[in-house]
Write a protein that holds these residues in place. Structure first.
Motif, PDB file in Angstrom:
ATOM      1  N   UNK A 125       0.863  -1.171   0.000  1.00 29.60           N
ATOM      2  CA  UNK A 125       0.000   0.000   0.000  1.00 29.60           C
ATOM      3  C   UNK A 125       0.900   1.222   0.000  1.00 29.60           C
ATOM      4  N   UNK A 126       0.680   2.143  -0.941  1.00 31.30           N
ATOM      5  CA  UNK A 126       1.524   3.314  -1.063  1.00 31.30           C
ATOM      6  C   UNK A 126       0.757   4.609  -0.920  1.00 31.30           C
ATOM      7  N   UNK A 127       1.453   5.627  -0.411  1.00 33.45           N
ATOM      8  CA  UNK A 127       0.881   6.958  -0.238  1.00 33.45           C
ATOM      9  C   UNK A 127       1.911   7.977  -0.715  1.00 33.45           C
ATOM     10  N   UNK A 128       1.438   8.990  -1.430  1.00 36.33           N
ATOM     11  CA  UNK A 128       2.291  10.111  -1.815  1.00 36.33           C
ATOM     12  C   UNK A 128       1.574  11.407  -1.469  1.00 36.33           C
ATOM     13  N   UNK A 179       6.328  13.644  -0.284  1.00 40.63           N
ATOM     14  CA  UNK A 179       6.601  12.684   0.774  1.00 40.63           C
ATOM     15  C   UNK A 179       5.935  11.397   0.325  1.00 40.63           C
ATOM     16  N   UNK A 180       6.612  10.262   0.467  1.00 39.98           N
ATOM     17  CA  UNK A 180       6.028   8.990   0.027  1.00 39.98           C
ATOM     18  C   UNK A 180       6.299   7.918   1.067  1.00 39.98           C
ATOM     19  N   UNK A 181       5.361   6.976   1.181  1.00 43.28           N
ATOM     20  CA  UNK A 181       5.517   5.852   2.102  1.00 43.28           C
ATOM     21  C   UNK A 181       4.931   4.598   1.473  1.00 43.28           C
ATOM     22  N   UNK A 182       5.528   3.462   1.812  1.00 41.48           N
ATOM     23  CA  UNK A 182       5.034   2.155   1.375  1.00 41.48           C
ATOM     24  C   UNK A 182       4.961   1.235   2.579  1.00 41.48           C
ATOM     25  N   UNK A 183       3.895   0.451   2.657  1.00 43.26           N
ATOM     26  CA  UNK A 183       3.748  -0.556   3.695  1.00 43.26           C
ATOM     27  C   UNK A 183       3.452  -1.884   3.007  1.00 43.26           C
ATOM     28  N   UNK A 184       4.196  -2.920   3.370  1.00 42.54           N
ATOM     29  CA  UNK A 184       3.970  -4.260   2.828  1.00 42.54           C
ATOM     30  C   UNK A 184       3.194  -5.068   3.862  1.00 42.54           C
ATOM     31  N   UNK A 185       2.073  -5.616   3.445  1.00 43.74           N
ATOM     32  CA  UNK A 185       1.252  -6.460   4.318  1.00 43.74           C
ATOM     33  C   UNK A 185       1.441  -7.924   3.948  1.00 43.74           C
TER      34      UNK A 185
END
Length: 191
Positions: A125-128, A179-185
């Motif tokens: 899941x990614x957010x920018x 700003x960007x973030x990634x979370x691996x589930x």
């Protein structure tokens, strides 16, 4: 400060909720989420850009069911603007890894690589959070979710299904500070 978000559709018990947040011109302080059923939310990623802006991913896994009469409340320090998006994910249960980064105008957004995942990765899941400019686009493999726009700033979210161990990043194109973030589930598999 806080914002109450109505639950737009029933949330299935056992699913995961992901709250994407972008705060601009904000003060230091705690960002939190709660809901009317008492689910527990934790911060999976929190990225500052050096100019009093933040982009976060807050999650609640294995949630109690929510109905359309429930609400999700997001608390945050004073901010000039806020962007909030909530997504429901099925068949995921644990955060395996995350990554976050920030960059200047003229560079494409990229969270940087997550640590190597070895146990049943299921979804990234990614957010920018982007400070204006042309609309963002996601790199190949990502499915874009609706982008929120407030006075030109953008909160873009997207996801990518994955099945192999490895490192992953939330990446795409933009033309302003980001700003960007990634979370691996990891996946929820039943015996």
């Amino acid at each position: 400060m806080s914002t109450n978000l109505p639950v737009g559709h029933a949330v299935t018990a056992g699913d995961t909720l992901v709250v994407a947040i972008m705060l601009t011109n904000t003060h230091a302080g705690t960002v939190s989420a709660t809901d009317s059923q008492g689910n527990t939310y934790t911060t999976a990623a929190d990225q500052l850009d050096g100019a009093d802006d933040r982009t976060l991913i807050v999650t609640a896994t294995a949630v109690k069911a929510l109905s359309t009469s429930d609400t999700i409340t997001v608390g945050y320090p004073y901010t000039g603007e806020h962007h909030l998006a909530v997504d429901e994910l099925t068949n995921v249960e644990t955060i395996a890894s995350h990554a976050a980064a920030t960059g200047a105008a003229g560079t494409d957004f990229n969270s940087g690589p997550t640590t190597t995942n070895t146990a049943d990765p299921e979804l990234v899941f990614g957010v920018a959070g982007v400070q204006g400019g042309a609309p963002t686009t996601w790199s190949n493999g990502f499915t874009a979710l609706p982008t929120l726009l407030v006075t030109h700033d953008q909160l873009a979210t997207g996801y990518r299904k994955v099945t192999a161990a490895g490192t992953y990043a939330a990446a795409g194109t933009c033309d302003h500070q980001w700003m960007a973030a990634a979370v691996v589930f990891t996946g929820r598999h039943h015996a």
